[in-house]
Design a protein around this motif. Structure first.
Motif, PDB file in Angstrom:
ATOM      1  N   THR A   1       0.906  -0.828   0.103  1.00 22.16           N
ATOM      2  CA  THR A   1      -0.231  -0.300   0.083  1.00 22.16           C
ATOM      3  C   THR A   1       1.061   0.842   0.234  1.00 22.16           C
ATOM      4  O   THR A   1       0.455   2.250  -0.607  1.00 22.16           O
ATOM      5  CB  THR A   1      -0.851  -0.239   0.889  1.00 22.16           C
ATOM      6  N   ILE A   2       1.513   0.898   0.566  1.00 24.28           N
ATOM      7  CA  ILE A   2       2.904   2.348   1.009  1.00 24.28           C
ATOM      8  C   ILE A   2       3.381   2.705  -0.113  1.00 24.28           C
ATOM      9  O   ILE A   2       3.652   3.668  -1.033  1.00 24.28           O
ATOM     10  CB  ILE A   2       4.152   2.349   1.729  1.00 24.28           C
ATOM     11  N   SER A   3       3.889   1.151  -1.054  1.00 23.85           N
ATOM     12  CA  SER A   3       4.269   1.834  -2.473  1.00 23.85           C
ATOM     13  C   SER A   3       3.227   1.590  -3.186  1.00 23.85           C
ATOM     14  O   SER A   3       3.932   3.308  -4.483  1.00 23.85           O
ATOM     15  CB  SER A   3       5.120   0.215  -2.897  1.00 23.85           C
ATOM     16  N   ILE A   4       2.409   1.478  -2.929  1.00 26.02           N
ATOM     17  CA  ILE A   4       0.932   2.440  -3.929  1.00 26.02           C
ATOM     18  C   ILE A   4       0.381   3.806  -3.857  1.00 26.02           C
ATOM     19  O   ILE A   4       0.616   4.797  -5.164  1.00 26.02           O
ATOM     20  CB  ILE A   4      -0.198   1.338  -4.002  1.00 26.02           C
ATOM     21  N   ILE A   5       0.942   4.434  -2.760  1.00 29.69           N
ATOM     22  CA  ILE A   5       0.946   5.748  -2.395  1.00 29.69           C
ATOM     23  C   ILE A   5       2.073   6.808  -3.446  1.00 29.69           C
ATOM     24  O   ILE A   5       1.911   7.920  -3.413  1.00 29.69           O
ATOM     25  CB  ILE A   5       0.765   6.698  -0.771  1.00 29.69           C
ATOM     26  N   LEU A   6       3.203   6.095  -2.601  1.00 25.58           N
ATOM     27  CA  LEU A   6       4.336   6.587  -3.423  1.00 25.58           C
ATOM     28  C   LEU A   6       4.700   6.827  -5.048  1.00 25.58           C
ATOM     29  O   LEU A   6       4.032   8.158  -5.462  1.00 25.58           O
ATOM     30  CB  LEU A   6       5.313   6.282  -2.930  1.00 25.58           C
ATOM     31  N   ALA A   7       3.576   5.825  -5.799  1.00 26.27           N
ATOM     32  CA  ALA A   7       3.911   6.046  -7.561  1.00 26.27           C
ATOM     33  C   ALA A   7       2.445   6.654  -7.340  1.00 26.27           C
ATOM     34  O   ALA A   7       2.493   7.665  -8.235  1.00 26.27           O
ATOM     35  CB  ALA A   7       2.641   4.064  -7.597  1.00 26.27           C
ATOM     36  N   VAL A   8       1.014   7.170  -6.365  1.00 29.38           N
ATOM     37  CA  VAL A   8       0.562   8.472  -6.469  1.00 29.38           C
ATOM     38  C   VAL A   8       1.107   9.341  -6.655  1.00 29.38           C
ATOM     39  O   VAL A   8       1.422  10.663  -7.280  1.00 29.38           O
ATOM     40  CB  VAL A   8      -1.029   8.548  -5.993  1.00 29.38           C
ATOM     41  N   ILE A   9       1.651  10.172  -5.376  1.00 28.24           N
ATOM     42  CA  ILE A   9       2.554  11.131  -5.552  1.00 28.24           C
ATOM     43  C   ILE A   9       3.443  11.170  -6.979  1.00 28.24           C
ATOM     44  O   ILE A   9       3.461  12.227  -7.035  1.00 28.24           O
ATOM     45  CB  ILE A   9       3.056  11.024  -3.802  1.00 28.24           C
TER      46      ILE A   9
END
Length: 224
Positions: free
Chosen positions: A88-96
């Motif tokens: 999930t954290i990796s996905i949030i970073l990808a969104v940013i």
């Protein structure tokens, strides 16, 4: 076994790879978990604004349990517990990263790209998080900035959820948001000896007796 308090920065910085083993379930987090994580992030953003970055405090996400696998020039780990969090954290970073590219924030874009990709490696070695087989196409498309998804998955739903949250957020400072996520969000990071059998450890952690709550892990580590 060794345990430490680690930030998201510690988890993602440098040439690293976290591999979800075959015996684990696919990505299953959904709305309630995403809502809680976003609430933690926004509350931490507000706390930073109120107290200043010099007085920031950590916000715990839970635990990450890994076994280190030795590979030349790459710190490679098998995830025994915590794959939902780290994915999930990796996905949030990808969104940013996507918003940073859209807004021309090249330095932020490059920094986050380094968090989720191992350049100049190729194949699966280029990805910092390698999920189960069923989740690979969706997550790798996100990491590759190829958003032409063939079918809807929980991974894509997660990406869409945090895209909407960041797009609607009144806090428009992407650099500040990235700093909160990478510096303020922390886990109890447990690295097992290489000789441990990952399947047996996973079974012991999840299927035997009454499982420890996250608060128990944190309390036992910091106050034992």
């Amino acid at each position: 076994m060794k345990a430490s308090k680690s930030s998201v920065w510690d988890l993602f910085n440098g040439a690293k790879q976290y591999v979800v083993p075959l015996f684990q379930r696919p990505y299953v987090w959904s709305g309630p978990q995403w809502d809680q994580l976003w609430s933690d992030i926004t509350e931490q953003c507000q706390a930073r604004e109120n107290t200043g970055s010099d007085q920031k405090s950590a916000r715990f996400l839970g635990s990450i349990v890994v076994v280190r696998e030795y590979e030349k020039n790459l710190d490679k780990y098998t995830i025994i517990d915590g794959q939902q969090r780290i994915t999930t954290i990796s996905i949030i970073l990808a969104v940013i990263r996507a918003f940073a590219k859209e807004r021309g924030l090249n330095e932020l874009y490059g920094q986050i790209s380094d968090f989720i990709r191992n350049s100049p490696r190729s194949g699966e070695g280029q990805y910092v998080v390698v999920p189960t087989r069923v989740d690979k196409p969706s997550l790798f498309h996100i990491f590759d900035e190829d958003y032409s998804f063939e079918k809807d998955t929980r991974i894509i739903e997660c990406f869409d959820f945090f895209w909407r949250k960041i797009d609607e957020s009144s806090a428009g400072d992407l650099n500040a948001l990235q700093q909160v996520i990478t510096e303020d969000l922390c886990v109890v990071y447990i690295e097992l000896d290489q000789g441990e059998n990952p399947n047996q450890v996973f079974e012991a952690l999840n299927c035997r007796g009454v499982p420890l709550e996250e608060s128990d892990l944190i309390r036992n580590f910091f106050f034992a």
